[in-house]
Scaffold this motif. Structure first.
Motif, PDB file in Angstrom:
ATOM      1  N   SER A   1      31.575   4.688  -1.844  1.00  0.00           N
ATOM      2  CA  SER A   1      31.748   5.718  -2.867  1.00  0.00           C
ATOM      3  C   SER A   1      30.687   5.573  -3.961  1.00  0.00           C
ATOM      4  O   SER A   1      30.110   6.564  -4.421  1.00  0.00           O
ATOM      5  CB  SER A   1      33.152   5.619  -3.459  1.00  0.00           C
ATOM      6  OG  SER A   1      33.411   6.697  -4.321  1.00  0.00           O
ATOM      7  N   ILE A   2      30.393   4.351  -4.339  1.00  0.00           N
ATOM      8  CA  ILE A   2      29.360   4.109  -5.355  1.00  0.00           C
ATOM      9  C   ILE A   2      27.983   4.453  -4.789  1.00  0.00           C
ATOM     10  O   ILE A   2      27.159   5.046  -5.485  1.00  0.00           O
ATOM     11  CB  ILE A   2      29.432   2.656  -5.874  1.00  0.00           C
ATOM     12  CG1 ILE A   2      30.742   2.458  -6.650  1.00  0.00           C
ATOM     13  CG2 ILE A   2      28.219   2.329  -6.754  1.00  0.00           C
ATOM     14  CD1 ILE A   2      31.040   1.025  -7.021  1.00  0.00           C
ATOM     15  N   ARG A   3      27.734   4.109  -3.523  1.00  0.00           N
ATOM     16  CA  ARG A   3      26.456   4.472  -2.893  1.00  0.00           C
ATOM     17  C   ARG A   3      26.249   5.984  -2.923  1.00  0.00           C
ATOM     18  O   ARG A   3      25.146   6.461  -3.201  1.00  0.00           O
ATOM     19  CB  ARG A   3      26.411   3.990  -1.443  1.00  0.00           C
ATOM     20  CG  ARG A   3      25.943   2.597  -1.276  1.00  0.00           C
ATOM     21  CD  ARG A   3      25.705   2.302   0.209  1.00  0.00           C
ATOM     22  NE  ARG A   3      26.156   0.952   0.484  1.00  0.00           N
ATOM     23  CZ  ARG A   3      27.314   0.626   1.039  1.00  0.00           C
ATOM     24  NH1 ARG A   3      28.162   1.540   1.436  1.00  0.00           N
ATOM     25  NH2 ARG A   3      27.621  -0.635   1.212  1.00  0.00           N
TER      26      ARG A   3
ATOM     27  N   THR B   1      23.692   7.795   4.934  1.00  0.00           N
ATOM     28  CA  THR B   1      25.134   7.987   4.856  1.00  0.00           C
ATOM     29  C   THR B   1      25.463   9.401   4.398  1.00  0.00           C
ATOM     30  O   THR B   1      26.365  10.043   4.931  1.00  0.00           O
ATOM     31  CB  THR B   1      25.760   6.946   3.899  1.00  0.00           C
ATOM     32  OG1 THR B   1      25.478   5.641   4.398  1.00  0.00           O
ATOM     33  CG2 THR B   1      27.257   7.127   3.776  1.00  0.00           C
ATOM     34  N   GLU B   2      24.730   9.878   3.419  1.00  0.00           N
ATOM     35  CA  GLU B   2      24.926  11.245   2.936  1.00  0.00           C
ATOM     36  C   GLU B   2      24.623  12.261   4.029  1.00  0.00           C
ATOM     37  O   GLU B   2      25.359  13.232   4.222  1.00  0.00           O
ATOM     38  CB  GLU B   2      24.040  11.518   1.722  1.00  0.00           C
ATOM     39  CG  GLU B   2      24.528  10.857   0.459  1.00  0.00           C
ATOM     40  CD  GLU B   2      25.892  11.364   0.040  1.00  0.00           C
ATOM     41  OE1 GLU B   2      26.070  12.589  -0.100  1.00  0.00           O
ATOM     42  OE2 GLU B   2      26.786  10.528  -0.145  1.00  0.00           O
TER      43      GLU B   2
ATOM     44  N   ALA C   1      19.158   5.099  -4.717  1.00  0.00           N
ATOM     45  CA  ALA C   1      19.790   4.648  -3.486  1.00  0.00           C
ATOM     46  C   ALA C   1      18.742   4.450  -2.399  1.00  0.00           C
ATOM     47  O   ALA C   1      17.808   5.226  -2.289  1.00  0.00           O
ATOM     48  CB  ALA C   1      20.824   5.664  -3.043  1.00  0.00           C
ATOM     49  N   PRO C   2      18.897   3.411  -1.607  1.00  0.00           N
ATOM     50  CA  PRO C   2      17.951   3.178  -0.527  1.00  0.00           C
ATOM     51  C   PRO C   2      18.178   4.160   0.609  1.00  0.00           C
ATOM     52  O   PRO C   2      19.100   4.954   0.586  1.00  0.00           O
ATOM     53  CB  PRO C   2      18.275   1.745  -0.091  1.00  0.00           C
ATOM     54  CG  PRO C   2      19.722   1.606  -0.373  1.00  0.00           C
ATOM     55  CD  PRO C   2      19.943   2.403  -1.644  1.00  0.00           C
ATOM     56  N   SER C   3      17.345   4.056   1.625  1.00  0.00           N
ATOM     57  CA  SER C   3      17.423   4.986   2.745  1.00  0.00           C
ATOM     58  C   SER C   3      18.779   4.946   3.432  1.00  0.00           C
ATOM     59  O   SER C   3      19.238   5.951   3.948  1.00  0.00           O
ATOM     60  CB  SER C   3      16.315   4.694   3.745  1.00  0.00           C
ATOM     61  OG  SER C   3      16.431   3.381   4.231  1.00  0.00           O
ATOM     62  N   ARG C   4      19.453   3.812   3.437  1.00  0.00           N
ATOM     63  CA  ARG C   4      20.773   3.736   4.083  1.00  0.00           C
ATOM     64  C   ARG C   4      21.770   4.630   3.370  1.00  0.00           C
ATOM     65  O   ARG C   4      22.568   5.311   4.010  1.00  0.00           O
ATOM     66  CB  ARG C   4      21.272   2.302   4.103  1.00  0.00           C
ATOM     67  CG  ARG C   4      22.621   2.198   4.778  1.00  0.00           C
ATOM     68  CD  ARG C   4      23.102   0.798   4.920  1.00  0.00           C
ATOM     69  NE  ARG C   4      24.441   0.825   5.451  1.00  0.00           N
ATOM     70  CZ  ARG C   4      25.006  -0.178   6.040  1.00  0.00           C
ATOM     71  NH1 ARG C   4      24.356  -1.302   6.180  1.00  0.00           N
ATOM     72  NH2 ARG C   4      26.228  -0.086   6.498  1.00  0.00           N
TER      73      ARG C   4
END
Length: 116
Positions: free
Chosen positions: A20-22, A87-88, A80-83
């Motif tokens: 959720s924070i990501r 995820t998005e 945010a990194p690529s991960r």
């Protein structure tokens, strides 16, 4: 920043908090240098154990998203990194697949085909 969890999910709570924070970081809020809510405060608002939030924060620290500092708390290091972006994108893909009536097995098949 809104953090959501699903107590009925099979995904561990600390991973739900971190995800959720990501998502919030991928959306740009909070920004670099801003603080995340104190672990005790977030735990109380989600009605979970403070150690669960601390474990999520430690995971985000290990991923290089936040810095944990004494007396200063959790501070956002950067975007945010690529991960997190991945995820998005996956969340968007799943939503689109559901709208189109594509089942999980079919979607997984398409992903495997494209990944090869």
């Amino acid at each position: 920043m809104l953090v959501r969890i699903d107590p009925g999910s099979t995904v561990p709570l600390f991973e739900q908090v971190a995800a959720s924070i990501r998502r919030a970081l991928a959306a740009g809020s909070p920004a670099r240098g801003e603080q995340l809510p104190p672990a005790r405060e977030l735990a109380a608002s989600l009605e979970i154990n403070v150690h669960t939030v601390l474990r999520a924060y430690a995971l985000l620290r290990d991923e290089g998203l936040i810095d944990l500092r004494r007396r200063r708390g959790a501070v956002v290091l950067g975007g945010a990194p690529s991960r997190a972006r991945l995820t998005e994108l996956v969340a968007d893909l799943v939503d689109e697949a559901k709208r189109a009536g594509v089942g999980l097995d079919e979607l997984t098949g398409v992903i495997k085909e494209k990944y090869s």
